[in-house]
Design a protein around this motif. Sequence first.
Motif, PDB file in Angstrom:
ATOM      1  N   ILE B   3       0.851  -1.201   0.000  1.00  0.00           N
ATOM      2  CA  ILE B   3       0.000   0.000   0.000  1.00  0.00           C
ATOM      3  C   ILE B   3       0.880   1.240   0.000  1.00  0.00           C
ATOM      4  N   LYS B   4       0.542   2.160  -0.885  1.00  0.00           N
ATOM      5  CA  LYS B   4       1.283   3.420  -0.924  1.00  0.00           C
ATOM      6  C   LYS B   4       0.315   4.584  -0.714  1.00  0.00           C
ATOM      7  N   VAL B  20      -5.153   4.588   6.755  1.00  0.00           N
ATOM      8  CA  VAL B  20      -4.692   3.358   6.098  1.00  0.00           C
ATOM      9  C   VAL B  20      -4.067   2.420   7.126  1.00  0.00           C
ATOM     10  N   LYS B  21      -3.223   2.974   7.984  1.00  0.00           N
ATOM     11  CA  LYS B  21      -2.555   2.127   8.988  1.00  0.00           C
ATOM     12  C   LYS B  21      -3.569   1.531   9.959  1.00  0.00           C
ATOM     13  N   GLU B  22      -4.559   2.334  10.327  1.00  0.00           N
ATOM     14  CA  GLU B  22      -5.571   1.831  11.237  1.00  0.00           C
ATOM     15  C   GLU B  22      -6.402   0.727  10.574  1.00  0.00           C
ATOM     16  N   ALA B  23      -6.720   0.935   9.314  1.00  0.00           N
ATOM     17  CA  ALA B  23      -7.503  -0.065   8.578  1.00  0.00           C
ATOM     18  C   ALA B  23      -6.733  -1.383   8.473  1.00  0.00           C
ATOM     19  N   VAL B  24      -5.445  -1.284   8.207  1.00  0.00           N
ATOM     20  CA  VAL B  24      -4.607  -2.487   8.102  1.00  0.00           C
ATOM     21  C   VAL B  24      -4.606  -3.227   9.442  1.00  0.00           C
ATOM     22  N   GLU B  30      -1.634  -8.612   6.340  1.00  0.00           N
ATOM     23  CA  GLU B  30      -0.207  -8.302   6.267  1.00  0.00           C
ATOM     24  C   GLU B  30       0.015  -7.330   5.111  1.00  0.00           C
ATOM     25  N   ALA B  31       0.502  -6.165   5.446  1.00  0.00           N
ATOM     26  CA  ALA B  31       0.683  -5.170   4.384  1.00  0.00           C
ATOM     27  C   ALA B  31       1.793  -4.201   4.756  1.00  0.00           C
ATOM     28  N   SER B  73     -12.332  -2.081   2.845  1.00  0.00           N
ATOM     29  CA  SER B  73     -13.003  -2.740   1.709  1.00  0.00           C
ATOM     30  C   SER B  73     -12.026  -3.008   0.558  1.00  0.00           C
ATOM     31  N   TRP B  74     -10.954  -2.243   0.485  1.00  0.00           N
ATOM     32  CA  TRP B  74      -9.974  -2.458  -0.587  1.00  0.00           C
ATOM     33  C   TRP B  74      -8.982  -3.568  -0.239  1.00  0.00           C
ATOM     34  N   ILE B  75      -8.766  -3.801   1.060  1.00  0.00           N
ATOM     35  CA  ILE B  75      -7.674  -4.709   1.436  1.00  0.00           C
ATOM     36  C   ILE B  75      -8.167  -6.057   1.947  1.00  0.00           C
TER      37      ILE B  75
END
Lengths: 141, 77
Positions: B3-4, B20-24, B30-31, B73-75
């Motif tokens: 992810i960028k 993004v970090k919270e979603a991961v 693993e991202a 939803s993307w990851i």
Amino acid sequence: MSHECCTPDENIMILACSGGSNVGQLTNQAAVELTQQGFGKMFCLAGIGGQLSGFVQSAREVPQMVALDGCSLGCAKAILEQASVPIKSYIVVTELGIEKNKNFNLNGEDIRKVVDAAKAARQDGVYVGKDTTDGAESCCG
Amino acid sequence: MDIKVLGPGCRKCQQTENNVKEAVAEAGVEASVKKITDTMEIAGYGVFGTPAVVVDGEVKSVGKIPSIEDVKSWIQK
């Protein structure tokens, strides 16, 4: 560290069909001049047509856009529709009374006419152009 | 998963990176999350503005802060 880097919401995306005729090239030149005047920023319609995600997603999410088609074949419009990009302000150059031909010596007055129409379309939410193509013209405008 | 987050570093970009970090973390996937600040590198993604989020090479969001739910939803497969 904080920068004011993000794209302002008022940045207008300008998309031109840039097709192979006088009216197609008028859209291209008008888009260049609109960008130079600071009205908005010309963006790459080919990237959307090529389904490159950065271009497609940008077009889908931009709040303000003006799309310029040279003729009623509506190639720019078709590309945007195929990419599920909502079309906002839109003009067709031949609808402005400029006849389509293969003379690439663009007339300054015609360029100004397209530039002015794009500005007016953006301001008034105008949609200048037919919803369907009539198939009477021979190539991408 | 790669992810960028594209953006030179304004508040919106930072908030995007945080979401993004919270979603991961919430999704438990693993991202690697990388912030891209170089304008030439950002331009290479063809985005009209920032912040933008790219997941495994595909641009998912441009010019706005995606919600944590959007990112999940993307990851999440």
